[in-house]
Design a protein around this motif. Structure first.
Motif, PDB file in Angstrom:
ATOM      1  N   THR A 139      56.689  73.438  69.702  1.00  0.00           N
ATOM      2  CA  THR A 139      56.072  72.660  68.636  1.00  0.00           C
ATOM      3  C   THR A 139      54.611  72.381  68.953  1.00  0.00           C
ATOM      4  O   THR A 139      54.235  72.209  70.110  1.00  0.00           O
ATOM      5  CB  THR A 139      56.798  71.313  68.419  1.00  0.00           C
ATOM      6  OG1 THR A 139      56.485  70.399  69.480  1.00  0.00           O
ATOM      7  CG2 THR A 139      58.313  71.497  68.353  1.00  0.00           C
TER       8      THR A 139
ATOM      9  N   SER B   6      63.022  63.290  60.323  1.00  0.00           N
ATOM     10  CA  SER B   6      62.093  63.202  61.444  1.00  0.00           C
ATOM     11  C   SER B   6      62.473  64.159  62.570  1.00  0.00           C
ATOM     12  O   SER B   6      63.637  64.257  62.958  1.00  0.00           O
ATOM     13  CB  SER B   6      62.088  61.761  61.970  1.00  0.00           C
ATOM     14  OG  SER B   6      61.445  61.670  63.224  1.00  0.00           O
TER      15      SER B   6
ATOM     16  N   ASP C 254      51.385  69.949  67.274  1.00  0.00           N
ATOM     17  CA  ASP C 254      50.978  68.924  66.319  1.00  0.00           C
ATOM     18  C   ASP C 254      49.508  69.059  65.933  1.00  0.00           C
ATOM     19  O   ASP C 254      48.710  69.676  66.637  1.00  0.00           O
ATOM     20  CB  ASP C 254      51.169  67.530  66.926  1.00  0.00           C
ATOM     21  CG  ASP C 254      52.618  67.091  66.982  1.00  0.00           C
ATOM     22  OD1 ASP C 254      53.513  67.946  66.819  1.00  0.00           O
ATOM     23  OD2 ASP C 254      52.860  65.893  67.207  1.00  0.00           O
TER      24      ASP C 254
ATOM     25  N   HIS D  87      52.864  66.080  59.195  1.00  0.00           N
ATOM     26  CA  HIS D  87      52.454  65.138  60.250  1.00  0.00           C
ATOM     27  C   HIS D  87      51.620  64.007  59.644  1.00  0.00           C
ATOM     28  O   HIS D  87      50.763  63.446  60.312  1.00  0.00           O
ATOM     29  CB  HIS D  87      51.662  65.882  61.327  1.00  0.00           C
ATOM     30  CG  HIS D  87      51.584  65.177  62.649  1.00  0.00           C
ATOM     31  ND1 HIS D  87      52.632  64.469  63.190  1.00  0.00           N
ATOM     32  CD2 HIS D  87      50.570  65.075  63.554  1.00  0.00           C
ATOM     33  CE1 HIS D  87      52.278  63.973  64.369  1.00  0.00           C
ATOM     34  NE2 HIS D  87      51.015  64.313  64.595  1.00  0.00           N
TER      35      HIS D  87
ATOM     36  N   ARG E 111      56.980  64.740  61.419  1.00  0.00           N
ATOM     37  CA  ARG E 111      56.898  64.113  62.739  1.00  0.00           C
ATOM     38  C   ARG E 111      55.958  62.915  62.644  1.00  0.00           C
ATOM     39  O   ARG E 111      54.849  63.017  62.110  1.00  0.00           O
ATOM     40  CB  ARG E 111      56.400  65.102  63.790  1.00  0.00           C
ATOM     41  CG  ARG E 111      56.126  64.479  65.162  1.00  0.00           C
ATOM     42  CD  ARG E 111      55.834  65.533  66.210  1.00  0.00           C
ATOM     43  NE  ARG E 111      57.068  66.152  66.684  1.00  0.00           N
ATOM     44  CZ  ARG E 111      57.106  67.211  67.507  1.00  0.00           C
ATOM     45  NH1 ARG E 111      55.959  67.772  67.902  1.00  0.00           N
ATOM     46  NH2 ARG E 111      58.246  67.715  67.903  1.00  0.00           N
TER      47      ARG E 111
ATOM     48  N   LEU F 285      61.341  64.511  66.449  1.00  0.00           N
ATOM     49  CA  LEU F 285      60.603  63.930  67.558  1.00  0.00           C
ATOM     50  C   LEU F 285      60.555  64.913  68.720  1.00  0.00           C
ATOM     51  O   LEU F 285      60.386  66.102  68.528  1.00  0.00           O
ATOM     52  CB  LEU F 285      61.213  62.583  67.950  1.00  0.00           C
ATOM     53  CG  LEU F 285      60.999  61.480  66.904  1.00  0.00           C
ATOM     54  CD1 LEU F 285      61.827  60.243  67.236  1.00  0.00           C
ATOM     55  CD2 LEU F 285      59.529  61.111  66.796  1.00  0.00           C
ATOM     56  N   TRP F 286      60.747  64.447  69.931  1.00  0.00           N
ATOM     57  CA  TRP F 286      60.702  65.298  71.115  1.00  0.00           C
ATOM     58  C   TRP F 286      61.389  64.572  72.253  1.00  0.00           C
ATOM     59  O   TRP F 286      61.629  63.361  72.198  1.00  0.00           O
ATOM     60  CB  TRP F 286      59.251  65.620  71.492  1.00  0.00           C
ATOM     61  CG  TRP F 286      58.438  64.380  71.780  1.00  0.00           C
ATOM     62  CD1 TRP F 286      58.331  63.707  72.968  1.00  0.00           C
ATOM     63  CD2 TRP F 286      57.635  63.644  70.834  1.00  0.00           C
ATOM     64  NE1 TRP F 286      57.513  62.621  72.844  1.00  0.00           N
ATOM     65  CE2 TRP F 286      57.072  62.546  71.542  1.00  0.00           C
ATOM     66  CE3 TRP F 286      57.336  63.815  69.484  1.00  0.00           C
ATOM     67  CZ2 TRP F 286      56.232  61.614  70.928  1.00  0.00           C
ATOM     68  CZ3 TRP F 286      56.495  62.893  68.879  1.00  0.00           C
ATOM     69  CH2 TRP F 286      55.958  61.810  69.598  1.00  0.00           C
TER      70      TRP F 286
ATOM     71  N   TYR G 116      65.639  65.458  68.124  1.00  0.00           N
ATOM     72  CA  TYR G 116      64.767  65.215  69.278  1.00  0.00           C
ATOM     73  C   TYR G 116      64.975  66.206  70.421  1.00  0.00           C
ATOM     74  O   TYR G 116      64.242  66.176  71.414  1.00  0.00           O
ATOM     75  CB  TYR G 116      64.956  63.790  69.812  1.00  0.00           C
ATOM     76  CG  TYR G 116      66.348  63.498  70.313  1.00  0.00           C
ATOM     77  CD1 TYR G 116      66.683  63.702  71.642  1.00  0.00           C
ATOM     78  CD2 TYR G 116      67.330  63.040  69.446  1.00  0.00           C
ATOM     79  CE1 TYR G 116      67.969  63.458  72.099  1.00  0.00           C
ATOM     80  CE2 TYR G 116      68.613  62.794  69.890  1.00  0.00           C
ATOM     81  CZ  TYR G 116      68.927  62.991  71.216  1.00  0.00           C
ATOM     82  OH  TYR G 116      70.202  62.755  71.663  1.00  0.00           O
TER      83      TYR G 116
ATOM     84  N   ASP H 191      67.023  61.322  63.496  1.00  0.00           N
ATOM     85  CA  ASP H 191      65.981  62.158  64.087  1.00  0.00           C
ATOM     86  C   ASP H 191      66.577  63.357  64.816  1.00  0.00           C
ATOM     87  O   ASP H 191      67.679  63.300  65.359  1.00  0.00           O
ATOM     88  CB  ASP H 191      65.166  61.360  65.106  1.00  0.00           C
ATOM     89  CG  ASP H 191      64.550  60.103  64.533  1.00  0.00           C
ATOM     90  OD1 ASP H 191      64.356  60.038  63.308  1.00  0.00           O
ATOM     91  OD2 ASP H 191      64.272  59.181  65.321  1.00  0.00           O
TER      92      ASP H 191
END
Length: 431
Positions: free
Chosen positions: A162, A273, A164, A214, A252, A275-276, A151, A149
């Motif tokens: 970002t 992936s 979503d 997503h 994501r 993420l955050w 992140y 990932d």
């Protein structure tokens, strides 16, 4: 006003019949779109030019020369992507059979508790053998040959921008403001939203944003079977490609719910992936959290740009275009974000990802190139560099984009006015 054009493409047969692949990673080459993402024309209808949310969210049938939606070729919107018989379609069966499922990790499908949360009964949360983010926020797979990932942004004093759950039908004012400020975000689009609002996805690419997946129906991914997971990825990729001419290499997980089984399947499709590391919880306003609580999170993260917290690395912040409340919060906070961080960029730029799509049609600048190009821009994100595969065409977002589609562009310097406009339909949720 003139808007960048798009080659017409016909999707009455949305996908060339797939006969077979040498590997699953080749699936995207069968998508049959003639769109040129460097030259997009968005039809000027009220839904694409207004900043009144009610007008924007009036459903439209897209121009069939741009996106001819044949319902039998798609899963049911907002249902798991194996719906509408898609799990037995020839194209999906070919992709499914191209994967060596004997090598898939033996990780259980998770279940939901009565309250809708993930049931972790019996799971070893201490050792987290499956690198299950929901359990431990694990981001480094414990299986080999699985994409790790992303992140955080590795570059110091950088805000990873970002959003979503797009494309939201009422995002015109929000995207107008991003365009005016030359901000390019990583946009994580839901496949069902792309099918419902394809012109919104076209605008995301036209404006130079980094588009990622997503999933189709925004489910907890670890609760889905292998077949369901593959369909969630595949049909989202198909929808984004048909609407934009581009197939993302990044995705994501909704709610961050990913483990090594989910990552393994994503890796088969050459998906990684993102993420955050910081969550504004804006998605919860004004239901389980107040707008004031979300604003406190924004304030805390913004202060980190100048208090030394970001001196060795940057962040990736979870925010949404899911409702007019979340977009309004974004508009009100972006000026302070740009003031307190040296750089506000999408994940592709801050992670030095030159080609975030399977196609090599669009290239993004490396971070050093972005810094060089934007040394006096006050932190605004870099324009996307575009080039065709033959090397004969190059363009930047600024050079290729002429003017906003909105006839109300004169208000774009006033986030407070946009806030009022967006709050007009603050209760509408498209997610």
């Amino acid at each position: 006003m003139a808007i960048r054009g798009v080659k017409s493409f016909v999707t009455s047969v949305a996908l060339t019949q797939i006969i077979g692949f040498a590997s699953a990673a080749e699936y995207w080459q069968a998508f049959n779109s003639s769109i040129n993402p460097l030259n997009i024309t968005i039809p000027q209808i009220p839904q694409t030019t207004s900043i009144d949310p009610t007008t924007e969210c009036t459903y439209y049938n897209p121009d069939p020369s741009l996106f001819n939606v044949v319902a039998s070729e798609w899963p049911t919107s907002w249902d798991i992507a194996t719906s509408n018989g898609m799990n037995t379609s020839a194209e999906f069966t070919a992709v499914y059979n191209s994967i060596d499922w004997a090598n898939a990790p033996n990780i259980s499908v998770r279940t939901l508790s009565a309250d809708g949360s993930i049931d972790m009964t019996g799971y070893d949360t201490t050792n987290d053998p499956d690198c299950w983010w929901t359990s431990s926020t694990c981001t480094v797979p414990k299986l080999k040959d699985v994409n790790a990932d992303i992140y955080e942004c590795p570059e110091p004093e950088t805000w990873g921008l970002t959003y979503d759950d797009g494309p939201n039908c009422s995002h015109n004012a929000f995207y107008d403001y991003l365009q005016q400020q030359n901000l390019k975000a990583s946009m994580f689009y839901i496949g069902s939203n792309v099918l419902d609002w394809p012109y919104g996805a076209m605008r995301g690419v036209r404006d130079g944003h980094h588009i990622s997946s997503h999933t189709w129906s925004h489910r907890m991914m670890t609760t889905l079977t292998n077949q369901e997971l593959l369909a969630e990825f595949y049909y989202t990729q198909k929808a984004i490609h048909m609407a934009t001419g581009l197939t993302p290499r990044y995705w994501r997980a909704p709610y961050g719910d990913v483990d090594d089984r989910v990552r393994w399947i994503a890796t088969q499709l050459n998906l990684t992936s993102i993420l955050w590391d910081y969550d504004t919880n804006d998605w919860a306003a004004p239901t389980t959290e107040t707008v004031e609580q979300v604003q406190q999170s924004y304030d805390e993260f913004i202060q980190m740009g100048t208090n030394g917290s970001m001196s060795t690395h940057g962040n990736i912040v979870l925010t949404h275009e899911i409702t007019n409340v979340t977009m309004s919060l974004a508009l009100n906070n972006l000026p302070n974000i740009m003031k307190n961080y040296k750089h506000v960029v999408n994940v592709a730029v801050c992670s030095n990802i030159s080609y975030p799509y399977m196609e090599k049609t669009v290239a993004f600048p490396a971070f050093a190139e972005y810094v060089s190009q934007n040394s006096s821009s006050g932190g605004a994100a870099s324009s996307v560099l575009g080039s065709n595969t033959n090397g004969g065409v190059t363009a930047t977002g600024n050079a290729a984009t002429q003017t906003s589609a909105s006839s109300d562009a004169s208000i774009l310097g006033a986030p407070s006015i946009l806030f009022t406009s967006l709050l007009f339909l603050s209760s509408v949720i498209y997610f």
